[in-house]
Design a protein around this motif. Structure first.
Motif, PDB file in Angstrom:
ATOM      1  N   SER A  38     -14.427   7.038  -7.342  1.00 37.09           N
ATOM      2  CA  SER A  38     -13.530   7.895  -8.140  1.00 37.09           C
ATOM      3  C   SER A  38     -13.291   7.318  -9.537  1.00 37.09           C
ATOM      4  O   SER A  38     -12.745   7.999 -10.402  1.00 37.09           O
ATOM      5  CB  SER A  38     -12.181   8.049  -7.429  1.00 37.09           C
ATOM      6  N   GLY A  39     -13.684   6.051  -9.730  1.00 36.73           N
ATOM      7  CA  GLY A  39     -13.419   5.393 -11.014  1.00 36.73           C
ATOM      8  C   GLY A  39     -11.941   5.115 -11.213  1.00 36.73           C
ATOM      9  O   GLY A  39     -11.483   4.945 -12.347  1.00 36.73           O
ATOM     10  N   ASP A  40     -11.191   5.062 -10.105  1.00 35.73           N
ATOM     11  CA  ASP A  40      -9.734   4.903 -10.209  1.00 35.73           C
ATOM     12  C   ASP A  40      -9.255   3.839  -9.209  1.00 35.73           C
ATOM     13  O   ASP A  40      -9.259   4.077  -8.000  1.00 35.73           O
ATOM     14  CB  ASP A  40      -9.073   6.257  -9.900  1.00 35.73           C
ATOM     15  N   PRO A  41      -8.845   2.664  -9.702  1.00 38.41           N
ATOM     16  CA  PRO A  41      -8.457   1.576  -8.783  1.00 38.41           C
ATOM     17  C   PRO A  41      -7.162   1.836  -8.021  1.00 38.41           C
ATOM     18  O   PRO A  41      -6.822   1.061  -7.109  1.00 38.41           O
ATOM     19  CB  PRO A  41      -8.309   0.359  -9.713  1.00 38.41           C
ATOM     20  N   THR A  42      -6.453   2.908  -8.362  1.00 41.48           N
ATOM     21  CA  THR A  42      -5.218   3.180  -7.615  1.00 41.48           C
ATOM     22  C   THR A  42      -5.468   4.045  -6.379  1.00 41.48           C
ATOM     23  O   THR A  42      -4.587   4.219  -5.546  1.00 41.48           O
ATOM     24  CB  THR A  42      -4.171   3.902  -8.506  1.00 41.48           C
ATOM     25  N   VAL A  43      -6.695   4.569  -6.259  1.00 41.55           N
ATOM     26  CA  VAL A  43      -7.015   5.414  -5.091  1.00 41.55           C
ATOM     27  C   VAL A  43      -7.193   4.526  -3.856  1.00 41.55           C
ATOM     28  O   VAL A  43      -7.675   3.396  -3.950  1.00 41.55           O
ATOM     29  CB  VAL A  43      -8.303   6.238  -5.364  1.00 41.55           C
ATOM     30  N   ALA A  44      -6.796   5.028  -2.691  1.00 40.44           N
ATOM     31  CA  ALA A  44      -6.919   4.329  -1.407  1.00 40.44           C
ATOM     32  C   ALA A  44      -6.323   2.923  -1.458  1.00 40.44           C
ATOM     33  O   ALA A  44      -7.010   1.932  -1.212  1.00 40.44           O
ATOM     34  CB  ALA A  44      -8.381   4.283  -0.953  1.00 40.44           C
ATOM     35  N   PRO A  45      -5.029   2.807  -1.752  1.00 38.59           N
ATOM     36  CA  PRO A  45      -4.382   1.495  -1.735  1.00 38.59           C
ATOM     37  C   PRO A  45      -4.329   0.914  -0.320  1.00 38.59           C
ATOM     38  O   PRO A  45      -4.504   1.644   0.665  1.00 38.59           O
ATOM     39  CB  PRO A  45      -2.963   1.800  -2.244  1.00 38.59           C
ATOM     40  N   ALA A  46      -4.084  -0.394  -0.246  1.00 41.07           N
ATOM     41  CA  ALA A  46      -4.172  -1.114   1.038  1.00 41.07           C
ATOM     42  C   ALA A  46      -3.352  -0.444   2.141  1.00 41.07           C
ATOM     43  O   ALA A  46      -3.809  -0.309   3.266  1.00 41.07           O
ATOM     44  CB  ALA A  46      -3.726  -2.565   0.837  1.00 41.07           C
ATOM     45  N   ARG A  47      -2.125  -0.016   1.808  1.00 37.80           N
ATOM     46  CA  ARG A  47      -1.264   0.563   2.850  1.00 37.80           C
ATOM     47  C   ARG A  47      -1.847   1.836   3.457  1.00 37.80           C
ATOM     48  O   ARG A  47      -1.797   2.053   4.658  1.00 37.80           O
ATOM     49  CB  ARG A  47       0.128   0.857   2.278  1.00 37.80           C
ATOM     50  N   GLU A  48      -2.407   2.666   2.597  1.00 39.51           N
ATOM     51  CA  GLU A  48      -3.013   3.916   3.102  1.00 39.51           C
ATOM     52  C   GLU A  48      -4.217   3.610   3.988  1.00 39.51           C
ATOM     53  O   GLU A  48      -4.413   4.235   5.026  1.00 39.51           O
ATOM     54  CB  GLU A  48      -3.479   4.790   1.927  1.00 39.51           C
ATOM     55  N   VAL A  49      -5.023   2.649   3.530  1.00 40.11           N
ATOM     56  CA  VAL A  49      -6.234   2.329   4.288  1.00 40.11           C
ATOM     57  C   VAL A  49      -5.866   1.706   5.637  1.00 40.11           C
ATOM     58  O   VAL A  49      -6.450   2.028   6.674  1.00 40.11           O
ATOM     59  CB  VAL A  49      -7.138   1.386   3.461  1.00 40.11           C
ATOM     60  N   PHE A  50      -4.858   0.842   5.619  1.00 42.85           N
ATOM     61  CA  PHE A  50      -4.403   0.213   6.864  1.00 42.85           C
ATOM     62  C   PHE A  50      -3.888   1.291   7.826  1.00 42.85           C
ATOM     63  O   PHE A  50      -4.144   1.241   9.033  1.00 42.85           O
ATOM     64  CB  PHE A  50      -3.309  -0.818   6.559  1.00 42.85           C
ATOM     65  N   GLU A  51      -3.202   2.265   7.268  1.00 37.60           N
ATOM     66  CA  GLU A  51      -2.684   3.353   8.110  1.00 37.60           C
ATOM     67  C   GLU A  51      -3.818   4.214   8.677  1.00 37.60           C
ATOM     68  O   GLU A  51      -3.763   4.657   9.824  1.00 37.60           O
ATOM     69  CB  GLU A  51      -1.709   4.218   7.311  1.00 37.60           C
ATOM     70  N   MET A  52      -4.871   4.420   7.874  1.00 43.70           N
ATOM     71  CA  MET A  52      -6.038   5.141   8.392  1.00 43.70           C
ATOM     72  C   MET A  52      -6.585   4.476   9.643  1.00 43.70           C
ATOM     73  O   MET A  52      -7.007   5.143  10.593  1.00 43.70           O
ATOM     74  CB  MET A  52      -7.169   5.102   7.344  1.00 43.70           C
ATOM     75  N   ALA A  53      -6.597   3.142   9.621  1.00 38.62           N
ATOM     76  CA  ALA A  53      -7.201   2.362  10.711  1.00 38.62           C
ATOM     77  C   ALA A  53      -6.273   2.198  11.905  1.00 38.62           C
ATOM     78  O   ALA A  53      -6.697   1.665  12.936  1.00 38.62           O
ATOM     79  CB  ALA A  53      -7.600   0.987  10.179  1.00 38.62           C
ATOM     80  N   THR A  54      -5.036   2.633  11.771  1.00 35.03           N
ATOM     81  CA  THR A  54      -4.068   2.455  12.872  1.00 35.03           C
ATOM     82  C   THR A  54      -3.479   3.826  13.264  1.00 35.03           C
ATOM     83  O   THR A  54      -4.022   4.502  14.115  1.00 35.03           O
ATOM     84  CB  THR A  54      -2.974   1.439  12.469  1.00 35.03           C
ATOM     85  N   LEU A  55      -2.421   4.224  12.571  1.00 31.41           N
ATOM     86  CA  LEU A  55      -1.756   5.486  12.915  1.00 31.41           C
ATOM     87  C   LEU A  55      -2.658   6.708  12.691  1.00 31.41           C
ATOM     88  O   LEU A  55      -2.654   7.653  13.488  1.00 31.41           O
ATOM     89  CB  LEU A  55      -0.461   5.626  12.101  1.00 31.41           C
ATOM     90  N   GLY A  56      -3.444   6.666  11.617  1.00 29.77           N
ATOM     91  CA  GLY A  56      -4.373   7.778  11.347  1.00 29.77           C
ATOM     92  C   GLY A  56      -5.342   7.966  12.508  1.00 29.77           C
ATOM     93  O   GLY A  56      -5.599   9.087  12.950  1.00 29.77           O
ATOM     94  N   GLY A  57      -5.864   6.849  13.014  1.00 29.23           N
ATOM     95  CA  GLY A  57      -6.791   6.911  14.149  1.00 29.23           C
ATOM     96  C   GLY A  57      -6.104   7.432  15.400  1.00 29.23           C
ATOM     97  O   GLY A  57      -6.661   8.255  16.138  1.00 29.23           O
ATOM     98  N   ALA A  58      -4.882   6.948  15.636  1.00 26.31           N
ATOM     99  CA  ALA A  58      -4.146   7.390  16.826  1.00 26.31           C
ATOM    100  C   ALA A  58      -3.864   8.895  16.738  1.00 26.31           C
ATOM    101  O   ALA A  58      -4.013   9.626  17.726  1.00 26.31           O
ATOM    102  CB  ALA A  58      -2.846   6.603  16.953  1.00 26.31           C
ATOM    103  N   ARG A  59      -3.506   9.358  15.550  1.00 30.02           N
ATOM    104  CA  ARG A  59      -3.262  10.804  15.392  1.00 30.02           C
ATOM    105  C   ARG A  59      -4.563  11.593  15.569  1.00 30.02           C
ATOM    106  O   ARG A  59      -4.572  12.649  16.193  1.00 30.02           O
ATOM    107  CB  ARG A  59      -2.678  11.084  13.996  1.00 30.02           C
ATOM    108  N   ALA A  60      -5.642  11.067  15.009  1.00 29.41           N
ATOM    109  CA  ALA A  60      -6.928  11.764  15.120  1.00 29.41           C
ATOM    110  C   ALA A  60      -7.346  11.924  16.579  1.00 29.41           C
ATOM    111  O   ALA A  60      -7.937  12.928  16.954  1.00 29.41           O
ATOM    112  CB  ALA A  60      -8.006  11.013  14.337  1.00 29.41           C
TER     113      ALA A  60
END
Ligand SMILES: [Zn+2]
Length: 417
Positions: free
Chosen positions: A313-335
């Motif tokens: 995206s050319g944007d270092p603010t996209v996908a910050p650590a907290r969002e990515v960590f949530e993808m790998a935990t709560l996001g996965g559980a919801r999925a």
């Protein structure tokens, strides 16, 4: 049976986590339990949820690298997979589970073959998994009908394995390998029985181009036109989506699995993460199989997810650590529709303890950032899944035998006539 993790760091505070049977019963107050784990020098985080993999592909790890996806599949992977025996799946899945336990994963969503053998392996190893038999009818509905019977018989075997940790789902491989009739039959089966549908979607630009040529529309639009989009659909990859397709996925509650390492390795593309997130789509994280990753380390995949999204995206603010960590935990559980992904009372007791004395984590200014950007799976000291301690001090029983046996099976498979 109760477990107490005593004096452990949780969300920045030292506390204790009390587990009764397979649930987190209390945080903070208890002082005794059947098993007490010393949590000093450790942080508790939710066990990771890997929402797209092919576990027994561990047998083909490093077997065929540095190739385009179609060539890699058609010339190297599929011919080997045609030789796979049920016993191979058992050992390949055991090896995958071992690797996942050692890197903090407690749940995975798997698609491969002879999945009753995978179920046996997962049951023994103590992890939680959703298992789908990979379904490829080469777009011939007659083959599809036969395979559908096989799919249902495998589902029954998985359901009879005798543990709530292992559940069955449907595994139509992709729209370029499965007929419209079979996809529609899967949708009906999912509606009738509540099964998740595990699917590869819009992984490469070629998939989109072929779909436009053959169907006159892009993949998600096509799937919508045949009635395949449902909130039970978990679509892996989703690299090539236009805004209209993103709206369709959001409208129907389709969940997606981002697989950044596999996508970068096969140069497939980058999921339009920001647009999917803004549209409200549930986004989770997958490693993909060990033949296209080549490991099952979710911490590594978290870092790749963050970096790929920033870079593309050319944007270092996209996908910050907290969002990515949530993808790998709560996001996965919801999925996957499971009650995990958070350390909170009444949630499933799926917990990883991180060794805070590791040099690469020190000093810990921000634990989530440190985990996403500085760590690998080997910072996991202890793993608890479904209230059972599967690994402690990075040791678990039978490890050497699994590695040895799976390596033998993998070598044999690579050269089998
Ligand atoms: Zn895959």
């Amino acid at each position: 049976m109760s477990v107490l993790i005593k004096d452990v760091l949780l969300d920045g505070e030292t506390t204790s986590i009390y587990i009764e049977e397979n649930r987190i019963a209390e945080i903070g107050r208890r002082v005794e339990a059947d098993t007490v784990i010393d949590g000093r020098g450790k942080a508790a985080v939710p066990g990771f949820v890997n929402t797209h993999t092919h576990a027994a592909m561990t047998l083909l790890r490093s077997f065929a690298d540095d190739m385009p996806l179609q060539h890699w599949l058609e010339k190297t992977i599929w011919p080997r997979e045609a030789k796979i025996e049920p016993e191979d799946i058992y050992w390949g899945t055991k090896l995958a589970c071992l690797e996942m336990i050692k890197s903090g994963t407690t749940t995975f969503n798997d698609m491969y073959f002879h999945m009753d053998e995978a179920a046996r392996a997962v049951k023994e190893m103590g992890l939680r998994a959703v298992l789908s038999e990979g379904f490829i009818d080469f777009r011939n509905p007659d083959i599809g009908q036969e395979l559908l019977k096989k799919q249902q018989s495998t589902i029954r075997k998985i359901e009879n394995i005798g543990t709530d940790r292992v559940t069955a789902s449907l595994g139509p491989h992709s729209l370029y390998t499965v007929s419209r009739e079979s996809l529609q039959a899967m949708r009906e089966l999912s509606d009738a029985k509540g099964y998740l549908i595990h699917f590869h979607l819009a992984e490469t630009q070629r998939e989109v181009e072929d779909c436009v040529t053959e169907q006159g529309m892009r993949p998600v639009k096509y799937l919508d036109s045949i009635g395949f989009l449902t909130r039970k659909l978990l679509a892996a990859h989703c690299c090539w989506l236009d805004p209209e397709e993103i709206d369709l996925l959001a409208r129907d509650g389709v969940r997606v699995a981002h697989c950044p390492v596999s996508n970068m390795k096969l140069a497939s593309g980058a999921m339009p993460y920001k647009a999917l997130r803004e549209a409200g789509v549930v986004i989770s994280l997958g490693t993909d199989g060990a033949a296209s990753n080549n490991n099952l380390d979710m911490l590594e995949s978290m870092k790749f997810a963050a970096l790929l999204q920033k870079f593309s995206s050319g944007d270092p603010t996209v996908a910050p650590a907290r969002e990515v960590f949530e993808m790998a935990t709560l996001g996965g559980a919801r999925a996957l529709g499971i009650d995990a992904g958070l350390i909170a009372e009444e949630r499933l007791a799926d917990i990883a303890l991180i060794d805070l004395r590791r040099p690469e984590l020190s000093p810990v200014h921000d634990l989530v950032s440190a985990l996403v950007y500085s760590a690998h799976g080997n910072v996991v000291d202890t793993l608890i899944c479904d209230g059972k301690v599967l690994m402690k001090g990075r040791k678990l029983p039978g490890e050497a035998e699994i590695v040895k046996k799976a390596a033998e099976v993998g070598r044999d498979l690579a050269t089998r006539e």
